[in-house]
Design a protein around this motif. Structure first.
Motif, mmCIF file in Angstrom:
data_model
loop_
_atom_site.group_PDB
_atom_site.id
_atom_site.type_symbol
_atom_site.label_atom_id
_atom_site.label_comp_id
_atom_site.label_asym_id
_atom_site.label_seq_id
_atom_site.Cartn_x
_atom_site.Cartn_y
_atom_site.Cartn_z
ATOM 1 N N ALA A 3 2.204 9.802 -10.024
ATOM 2 C CA ALA A 3 1.266 10.137 -11.222
ATOM 3 C C ALA A 3 0.498 11.294 -11.326
ATOM 4 O O ALA A 3 0.347 11.938 -12.188
ATOM 5 C CB ALA A 3 0.405 8.693 -11.275
ATOM 6 N N ILE A 4 0.078 11.670 -10.149
ATOM 7 C CA ILE A 4 -0.621 12.735 -9.809
ATOM 8 C C ILE A 4 0.023 13.969 -10.092
ATOM 9 O O ILE A 4 -0.205 15.124 -10.825
ATOM 10 C CB ILE A 4 -1.222 12.949 -8.235
ATOM 11 C CG1 ILE A 4 -2.316 11.715 -8.256
ATOM 12 C CG2 ILE A 4 -1.933 14.285 -8.174
ATOM 13 C CD1 ILE A 4 -2.718 11.529 -6.607
ATOM 14 N N GLU B 218 2.090 1.751 -3.469
ATOM 15 C CA GLU B 218 0.863 2.065 -4.449
ATOM 16 C C GLU B 218 0.663 3.459 -4.062
ATOM 17 O O GLU B 218 0.320 4.234 -5.247
ATOM 18 C CB GLU B 218 -0.366 1.163 -4.167
ATOM 19 C CG GLU B 218 -0.123 -0.110 -4.691
ATOM 20 C CD GLU B 218 -1.723 -1.016 -4.221
ATOM 21 O OE1 GLU B 218 -2.217 -0.373 -3.506
ATOM 22 O OE2 GLU B 218 -1.491 -2.102 -4.659
ATOM 23 N N LYS B 219 0.576 4.072 -2.916
ATOM 24 C CA LYS B 219 0.313 5.526 -2.649
ATOM 25 C C LYS B 219 1.467 6.156 -3.082
ATOM 26 O O LYS B 219 1.318 7.211 -3.736
ATOM 27 C CB LYS B 219 0.482 5.765 -1.170
ATOM 28 C CG LYS B 219 0.229 7.244 -0.639
ATOM 29 C CD LYS B 219 0.090 7.248 0.835
ATOM 30 C CE LYS B 219 -0.060 8.712 1.219
ATOM 31 N NZ LYS B 219 -0.353 8.958 2.518
ATOM 32 N N ARG C 89 0.758 -1.251 -0.106
ATOM 33 C CA ARG C 89 -0.034 0.085 -0.060
ATOM 34 C C ARG C 89 0.963 1.263 0.018
ATOM 35 O O ARG C 89 0.436 2.166 -0.678
ATOM 36 C CB ARG C 89 -0.799 -0.062 0.957
ATOM 37 C CG ARG C 89 -1.875 -1.223 0.986
ATOM 38 C CD ARG C 89 -2.968 -1.026 2.161
ATOM 39 N NE ARG C 89 -4.011 -2.113 2.111
ATOM 40 C CZ ARG C 89 -5.174 -2.077 3.223
ATOM 41 N NH1 ARG C 89 -4.957 -1.304 4.176
ATOM 42 N NH2 ARG C 89 -5.936 -3.083 2.848
ATOM 43 N N ASP D 273 3.386 5.333 -6.012
ATOM 44 C CA ASP D 273 3.329 5.647 -7.152
ATOM 45 C C ASP D 273 2.146 6.716 -7.883
ATOM 46 O O ASP D 273 2.167 7.254 -8.762
ATOM 47 C CB ASP D 273 3.046 4.241 -7.789
ATOM 48 C CG ASP D 273 3.981 3.248 -7.660
ATOM 49 O OD1 ASP D 273 5.227 3.825 -7.554
ATOM 50 O OD2 ASP D 273 3.987 2.078 -7.598
ATOM 51 N N MET D 274 0.794 6.328 -6.923
ATOM 52 C CA MET D 274 -0.379 7.317 -7.090
ATOM 53 C C MET D 274 0.116 8.569 -7.241
ATOM 54 O O MET D 274 -0.124 9.533 -8.088
ATOM 55 C CB MET D 274 -1.299 7.046 -6.512
ATOM 56 C CG MET D 274 -2.020 5.610 -6.620
ATOM 57 S SD MET D 274 -3.226 5.326 -5.464
ATOM 58 C CE MET D 274 -4.421 6.475 -5.807
#
Length: 607
Positions: free
Chosen positions: A277-278, A270-271, A267, A273-274
């Motif tokens: 991306a943002i 993933e956070k 997690r 990477d997010m």
């Protein structure tokens, strides 16, 4: 006039290793020591000079290397007779008797420095905790000294990585922490000042059991402590009940904990990477909005011009005849021809150029003369030297600068002349800047002012002020040691590439070190020459032919039209206006100087 005595503390000054300490001395009654020589020595040390303050600055050449960059006087308080010396990051070897001496008054005084020792003490008994509870591993400094500004390292030997909690510069260093302990450890930050370096572990796991080590690098002290973790159900049932079932539950719990750690790690990734991306999408959105606004502005300008042209065309369509149209076309083609010739002859590329510096280096000693020159730049308007200083210029040296000149010589130069220098013309076009450093130290690095072209060789010299002898020197890049040169204090970098770019400095033992300057590298595709007026090439000649041919056709058509009884002509008048620029030699930048070209169309009566 009464005599002033030099008074130092009669009591020994006590400090701990790694702390900063002040050896207090003063003149009583107070008199200014700003222009006096202040000598701090340690008898028995070779060389004995700890800090020699002369002519308003530290004399690095005479300072003992053991105290390099670790001593300072309170320069702003010398005027009040305060000649105290501060020693940074005290070492055990700094203990002993120090002497303060003022030769101009022939006054001296002694002061003693003692280095106190503090031990790191952790619990000698194992710490027992239940799985899922919080636990404290107690450790303290005895006698108590502040650990607020010290680095505190908690590790678990045998774990990879072994760092459980690293407290540095007042905060936790997350990058070095073992992921199994993320968000589960803390120090008692408000109690560090009292020497409490205990660590708290939240929600203890069975896998947390083992030996832990607490280490303070500044004191070079460490201590160990044992942690034992028991399962809650085993603790409630006792050692004799449900042994097989307990082992099964323990294994299940450990498996669940490992699974939770893996999920938490996934997690977190993933956070991350997010968030990346943002950030990328946000940046692209801003770029698209910028291009959209620019495009809308261009569309609006075109629409406005089109509307105005339609109005003018509507007003003139009843009176416009063929000869007048010919004249208009003739004029437009002439204007296009002149514009093409202008851009062919005076196209400038100021962004790919650098000002010339003589002597060709970025670092200079104080009282040296150096010149910044823009005379290589050509065009329709004058180029002038500009600069952005790091510190305000003093009135005493303000007469050495003229912002409207194409060449500027700084004679003599001072530390305040350090800053960025570039060239700028009247139309606001600027060259690239060079960052010149003027130092009051004794060592400089001879690094080229202009960037080095990729693939060429460059030689860096380490120069000592007023010395022609060949000295050995150490060279550094971005803080890393590159090597030592023993003959001529020069280092050669062959076949320069972009990876050689960085901040370079050098150091001569016993003389000090130079400031840092950036060595820039240009790729071969970049233009390293100053902008100059380019001659007409084949493409320009082709454009001229393309424009002249329609011009001749239009002239022939207009001359053949004789039914109107008179011929109309148009005349193009070009005028240039160049505003005056102040040359009063002030240090402020002059306003932008513009060159304007105006075109007038005047109908002429036929001969």
């Amino acid at each position: 006039m009464g005599q002033s005595n030099l008074i130092c503390s009669t009591q020994p000054i006590v400090a701990h290793a790694g702390d900063d300490v002040i050896l207090s001395c003063r003149l009583d009654p107070p008199i200014s020591a700003s222009s006096r020589t202040v000598e701090w020595t340690k008898p028995g040390l070779d060389p004995e000079y700890i800090h020699l303050h002369q002519d308003g600055r530290l004399v690095y050449q005479s300072q003992n290397p053991l105290y390099n960059y670790r001593t300072a006087l309170f320069v702003d308080q010398l005027i009040n007779g305060n000649v105290s010396m501060k020693i940074f990051r005290v070492k055990t070897s700094d203990a002993g008797k120090y002497k303060c001496f003022l030769p101009s008054l022939w006054k001296e005084a002694f002061i003693e420095l003692k280095i106190g020792q503090s031990n790191l003490i952790c619990s000698s008994q194992p710490i027992i905790a239940l799985a899922g509870n919080d636990v404290i591993l107690p450790c303290r400094l005895d006698p108590p000294i502040s650990a607020s500004s010290r680095t505190v390292e908690w590790t678990k030997p045998g774990l990879d990585p072994e760092y459980i909690h690293v407290h540095q510069d007042g905060r936790l260093v997350y990058q070095s922490q073992n992921p199994l302990y993320n968000y589960r450890t803390a120090l008692f930050v408000d109690q560090l000042i009292n020497g409490n370096v205990s660590m708290k572990i939240f929600k203890v796991k069975i896998s947390d059991a083992g030996k832990y080590k607490c280490f303070l690098p500044s004191l070079w002290k460490d201590s160990f402590i044992q942690l034992t973790v028991e399962n809650k159900k085993d603790h409630d049932k006792g050692p004799e009940e449900g042994t097989g079932e307990t082992e099964l539950l323990v294994n299940r719990q450990e498996n669940m904990e490992d699974l939770d750690d893996e999920k938490l790690k996934e997690r977190v990734e993933e956070k991350s990477d997010m968030m990346y991306a943002i950030s990328v999408l946000t940046e692209r959105k801003n770029e698209h909005e910028h291009h959209r606004n620019k495009l809308m502005s261009q569309i609006q300008r075109v629409e406005t011009e089109r509307t105005e042209n339609e109005k003018k065309l509507h007003q003139q369509q009843n009176i416009m005849d063929v000869p007048a149209l010919c004249i208009r076309l003739l004029t437009d083609v002439s204007v296009l021809l002149v514009v093409q010739l202008y851009h062919s002859c005076f196209a400038l590329r100021a962004d790919a150029a650098f000002p010339s510096v003589s002597p060709n280096r970025l670092q200079h000693f104080e009282y040296e003369t150096f010149t910044v020159n823009c005379e290589e730049f050509t065009g329709l308007t004058e180029w002038r030297v500009m600069r952005n200083l790091q510190t305000p210029i003093t009135p005493a040296v303000s007469d050495t600068w003229n912002t409207s000149a194409s060449s500027c010589s700084i004679n003599p130069s001072f530390k305040q002349h350090s800053g960025e220098y570039w060239c700028e013309d009247a139309e606001g076009r600027t060259s690239r800047a060079v960052n010149i450093t003027v130092t009051d130290g004794s060592v400089i690095l001879d690094v080229p002012a202009r960037p080095v072209v990729q693939g060429h060789d460059v030689v860096l010299h380490c120069l000592k002020e007023k010395s022609e002898s060949e000295l050995s020197a150490d060279f550094y890049k971005d803080g890393s040691h590159l090597g030592t040169r023993y003959k001529g204090a020069a280092m050669t970098i062959q076949n320069v590439s972009t990876s050689d770019e960085g901040l370079y400095r050098c150091e001569i033992s016993g003389a000090g070190e130079s400031p840092e300057s950036r060595l820039a590298v240009l790729q071969r595709t970049e233009d390293t020459h100053p902008p100059v007026s380019q001659p007409l090439n084949f493409l320009s000649l082709l454009w001229t032919v393309v424009l002249v041919a329609p011009l001749l056709l239009v002239m022939g058509f207009c001359l053949s039209w004789k039914d109107t009884g008179l011929t109309k002509q148009s005349e193009v008048i070009y005028r240039c206006y160049e505003p005056d620029v102040s040359r009063d030699g002030t240090e402020t930048r002059v306003p932008d100087k513009r060159v304007y070209s105006s075109v007038y169309y005047r109908p002429l009566t036929p001969d």
